[in-house]
Write a protein that holds these residues in place. Structure first.
Motif, short mmCIF file in Angstrom:
data_model
loop_
_atom_site.label_atom_id
_atom_site.label_comp_id
_atom_site.label_asym_id
_atom_site.label_seq_id
_atom_site.Cartn_x
_atom_site.Cartn_y
_atom_site.Cartn_z
N GLY A 13 2.64 -3.95 -0.53
CA GLY A 13 2.24 -2.74 0.18
C GLY A 13 1.16 -3.01 1.21
O GLY A 13 0.76 -2.12 1.95
N LYS A 14 0.69 -4.25 1.27
CA LYS A 14 -0.31 -4.66 2.26
C LYS A 14 0.43 -5.46 3.32
O LYS A 14 0.92 -6.56 3.06
CB LYS A 14 -1.40 -5.48 1.61
N ALA A 15 0.51 -4.91 4.51
CA ALA A 15 1.37 -5.47 5.57
C ALA A 15 1.10 -6.95 5.83
O ALA A 15 2.05 -7.74 5.92
CB ALA A 15 1.20 -4.67 6.85
N ARG A 16 -0.13 -7.34 5.95
CA ARG A 16 -0.45 -8.73 6.27
C ARG A 16 0.00 -9.69 5.16
O ARG A 16 0.59 -10.73 5.43
CB ARG A 16 -1.94 -8.89 6.54
N GLN A 17 -0.26 -9.34 3.92
CA GLN A 17 0.16 -10.18 2.80
C GLN A 17 1.67 -10.25 2.70
O GLN A 17 2.24 -11.32 2.45
CB GLN A 17 -0.41 -9.65 1.49
N THR A 23 7.25 -14.72 5.65
CA THR A 23 7.30 -15.85 6.58
C THR A 23 7.33 -17.18 5.83
O THR A 23 8.12 -18.07 6.16
CB THR A 23 6.09 -15.81 7.53
N ASP A 24 6.52 -17.31 4.79
CA ASP A 24 6.51 -18.53 3.98
C ASP A 24 7.88 -18.77 3.34
O ASP A 24 8.39 -19.89 3.34
CB ASP A 24 5.45 -18.47 2.89
#
Length: 55
Positions: A13-17, A23-24
């Motif tokens: 729910g945290k966009a950056r994480q 991506t990983d």
């Protein structure tokens, strides 16, 4: 013959994480020879990623 692999990605729910985790995962699969075939939202907290490669 085309091979497929599916994984469920949990979202925090945290966009950056979530972006970094996705991506990983995409980069790891690409290095192993897999290409993203389809990305499906299962719920607000889960994504289904389907990968394919020619075998």
């Amino acid at each position: 013959m085309t091979e497929y692999q599916a994984i469920v990605l949990p979202l925090s729910g945290k966009a950056r994480q979530d972006e970094e985790a996705l991506t990983d995962e995409l980069n790891d699969r690409r290095r192993a020879g897999w290409a993203l075939f389809q990305l499906v939202s299962l719920s607000p907290r889960r994504l289904l990623a389907i990968f394919q490669r020619e075998g």
